[in-house]
Design an enzyme around this catalytic site. Structure first.
Site, PDB file in Angstrom:
ATOM      1  CG  ASP A   1      10.151 -11.623 -21.321  1.00  0.00           C
ATOM      2  OD1 ASP A   1      10.214 -12.711 -21.908  1.00  0.00           O
ATOM      3  OD2 ASP A   1      10.839 -10.658 -21.655  1.00  0.00           O
TER       4      ASP A   1
ATOM      5  N   GLY B   1       5.351  -0.203 -15.795  1.00  0.00           N
ATOM      6  CA  GLY B   1       4.779  -0.498 -17.110  1.00  0.00           C
ATOM      7  C   GLY B   1       3.274  -0.721 -17.155  1.00  0.00           C
TER       8      GLY B   1
ATOM      9  CG  ASP C   1      10.851   1.267 -20.197  1.00  0.00           C
ATOM     10  OD1 ASP C   1      10.374   0.154 -19.904  1.00  0.00           O
ATOM     11  OD2 ASP C   1      12.008   1.611 -19.923  1.00  0.00           O
TER      12      ASP C   1
ATOM     13  CD  GLU D   1       3.827  -7.217 -14.304  1.00  0.00           C
ATOM     14  OE1 GLU D   1       3.942  -6.210 -15.025  1.00  0.00           O
ATOM     15  OE2 GLU D   1       4.755  -7.627 -13.590  1.00  0.00           O
ATOM     16  CG  ASP D   2       4.166  -3.820 -18.583  1.00  0.00           C
ATOM     17  OD1 ASP D   2       4.390  -4.643 -17.668  1.00  0.00           O
ATOM     18  OD2 ASP D   2       5.052  -3.081 -19.046  1.00  0.00           O
TER      19      ASP D   2
HETATM   20  C1  PRP Z   1       8.577  -5.600 -16.990  1.00  0.00           C
HETATM   21  C2  PRP Z   1       7.144  -5.965 -16.675  1.00  0.00           C
HETATM   22  C3  PRP Z   1       7.281  -7.033 -15.663  1.00  0.00           C
HETATM   23  C4  PRP Z   1       8.596  -7.691 -15.996  1.00  0.00           C
HETATM   24  C5  PRP Z   1       8.328  -8.969 -16.723  1.00  0.00           C
HETATM   25  O1  PRP Z   1       9.021  -4.658 -16.063  1.00  0.00           O
HETATM   26  O2  PRP Z   1       6.403  -4.869 -16.199  1.00  0.00           O
HETATM   27  O3  PRP Z   1       7.265  -6.527 -14.351  1.00  0.00           O
HETATM   28  O4  PRP Z   1       9.307  -6.808 -16.860  1.00  0.00           O
HETATM   29  O5  PRP Z   1       9.520  -9.651 -16.992  1.00  0.00           O
HETATM   30  P1  PRP Z   1       9.782 -11.137 -16.505  1.00  0.00           P
HETATM   31  O6  PRP Z   1       8.544 -11.928 -16.746  1.00  0.00           O
HETATM   32  O7  PRP Z   1      10.952 -11.580 -17.379  1.00  0.00           O
HETATM   33  O8  PRP Z   1      10.156 -11.112 -15.047  1.00  0.00           O
HETATM   34  P2  PRP Z   1      10.343  -3.797 -16.311  1.00  0.00           P
HETATM   35  O9  PRP Z   1      11.486  -4.463 -15.595  1.00  0.00           O
HETATM   36  O10 PRP Z   1      10.520  -3.537 -17.770  1.00  0.00           O
HETATM   37  O11 PRP Z   1      10.043  -2.462 -15.506  1.00  0.00           O
HETATM   38  P3  PRP Z   1       8.910  -1.351 -15.756  1.00  0.00           P
HETATM   39  O12 PRP Z   1       7.573  -2.013 -15.515  1.00  0.00           O
HETATM   40  O13 PRP Z   1       9.224  -0.310 -14.744  1.00  0.00           O
HETATM   41  O14 PRP Z   1       9.046  -0.856 -17.174  1.00  0.00           O
END
Ligand code: PRP
Length: 181
Positions: A106, A47, A162, A102-103
């Site tokens: 959460d 992301g 995504d 990071e994108d």
């Molecule tokens: C997203 C984002 C972080 C994570 C954050 O990745 O890039 O890595 O979720 O979530 P958290 O704070 O609850 O741990 P995702 O799993 O969507 O994968 P991607 O980056 O490949 O889209």
């Protein structure tokens, strides 16, 4: 171009671009280097790759770029607590100033795992920059050094984020119907 189920634009391409420039300027001032010291920027796949591409062009410092990808065990969400590295860094970060990009942060579980892991590699400094910060859902207490936008509970796609691996190529960030809370 609008994705299937498009609902509402939350951040336009112009708003994102302007905020990215501000973050880059702030990082440039804060992380101004000793001569001979080069910033190591680490992008979290997948992301974060679009945000990283724009952010590094707004940072006026000598820097290198590397990537890391992690995955949750068995496809479960990071909130189950089980994560593993599926692509590791190519370069050492020992005694380097490091900026993780990071994108979205959460629950914070992914980032807290990454921070624990990278700290063990002996960086001089470890900073975090996220485009989106959803503090309302934070489980792991974290210090975020640079945050683009604070967001609510809505599920967002575009600009790297995504839905079922699609919509990462949108120039803006939007909500889509029927996903999220
Ligand atoms: C997203 C984002 C972080 C994570 C954050 O990745 O890039 O890595 O979720 O979530 P958290 O704070 O609850 O741990 P995702 O799993 O969507 O994968 P991607 O980056 O490949 O889209």
């Amino acid at each position: 171009m609008y994705p299937k189920g498009f609902d509402r634009v939350v951040f336009t391409a112009e708003e994102i671009s302007s905020r990215v420039r501000e973050l880059g300027a702030q990082i440039t001032v804060d992380l101004r280097q000793d001569p001979g010291n080069t910033l190591a920027v680490i992008g979290m796949l997948k992301g974060g790759f679009i945000f990283l591409a724009d952010l590094i062009r707004a940072i006026e410092l000598d820097l290198t770029v590397d990537f890391m990808a992690i995955s949750s065990y068995g496809g479960a969400s990071a909130s189950s607590g089980g994560v593993r590295i599926v692509k590791d860094l190519s370069e050492s970060i020992f005694e380097r100033d490091v900026l993780i990009v990071e994108d979205i942060v959460d629950t914070g579980l992914t980032l807290s795992y990454i921070l624990r892991n990278l700290r063990e590699r002996g960086p001089r400094e470890l900073k975090v920059c996220t485009l989106l910060n959803r503090t309302a859902r934070r489980i792991a207490p974290l210090q975020i050094d640079y945050s683009g936008f604070e967001i609510g509970e809505e599920f967002l796609v575009g600009y790297g984020l995504d839905h079922l691996q699609m919509s990462r190529n949108l120039r803006y960030i939007c909500t889509v119907r029927g996903v999220g809370p």
